[in-house]
Design an enzyme around this catalytic site. Structure first.
Site, PDB file in Angstrom:
ATOM      1  N   VAL A   1       1.410  -3.188   2.559  1.00 50.18           N
ATOM      2  CA  VAL A   1       1.874  -1.513   1.813  1.00 50.18           C
ATOM      3  C   VAL A   1       1.791  -1.412   0.200  1.00 50.18           C
ATOM      4  CG1 VAL A   1       2.230   0.879   1.363  1.00 50.18           C
ATOM      5  CG2 VAL A   1       2.753  -0.431   4.145  1.00 50.18           C
ATOM      6  N   GLU A   2       2.239  -2.332  -0.213  1.00 50.80           N
ATOM      7  CA  GLU A   2       2.754  -2.397  -2.355  1.00 50.80           C
ATOM      8  C   GLU A   2       1.417  -2.345  -2.067  1.00 50.80           C
ATOM      9  OE1 GLU A   2       4.435  -1.397  -3.973  1.00 50.80           O
ATOM     10  OE2 GLU A   2       6.193  -0.237  -2.591  1.00 50.80           O
ATOM     11  N   SER A   3       1.193  -3.650  -1.688  1.00 52.19           N
ATOM     12  CA  SER A   3       0.074  -4.839  -2.395  1.00 52.19           C
ATOM     13  C   SER A   3      -1.661  -5.617  -1.579  1.00 52.19           C
ATOM     14  CB  SER A   3       0.183  -5.635  -3.856  1.00 52.19           C
ATOM     15  OG  SER A   3       0.734  -6.847  -2.455  1.00 52.19           O
TER      16      SER A   3
END
Length: 144
Positions: free
Chosen positions: A35-37
């Site tokens: 989700v972050e990257s």
């Protein structure tokens, strides 16, 4: 091709190692990274968060990360930080993920989940991915 390690497999090994070291579920760590990257080691957010786990420069400095774009350093520090947040919030995934996304100060200010659409959506996306784990993409990019 047998015997070669793909970037996805290498990142998966780093996730498993960091998860074990910091007493986390590898699926949770992988969900945060996804989700972050999107598994991009060179990812940089508009706010300046860097690498796979999107560490803010101050957080990276606090965790002694000389190169936040180095997958091993980034995952190890992100796992350590997530463990700290879980410890602070009684192992509540919702509160720890809220703090990871919006900042620990905001979680403290609101005594739980801050009323930010972005944070609420972020937690939902991470938990959905955590409940339905998928391996890292084969051609995981290491480009910035």
């Amino acid at each position: 091709v047998s015997g070669q390690v793909t970037k996805g497999e290498a990142i998966d090994a780093l996730i498993r190692s960091a998860a074990q070291r910091h007493h986390l579920e590898p699926e949770l760590l992988a969900a945060v990274i996804a989700v972050e990257s999107g598994y991009r080691t060179g990812a940089v957010s508009p706010r300046g968060a860097q690498g796979l786990m999107q560490l803010m420069p101050g957080t990276a400095e606090d965790l002694d990360v000389p190169d936040p774009f180095d997958a091993k350093q980034n995952i190890a520090a992100g796992a350590q930080y997530l463990r700290q947040l879980l410890d602070q919030h009684g192992d509540s995934y919702v509160k720890a993920l809220a703090a990871y996304n919006a900042g620990a100060g905001r979680v403290a200010r609101y005594n739980g989940l801050p009323p930010y659409r972005e944070t609420v959506n972020y937690i939902g996306r991470v938990l959905k991915r955590y409940r339905s784990p998928r391996p890292p993409p084969e051609g995981t990019s290491s480009r910035r």
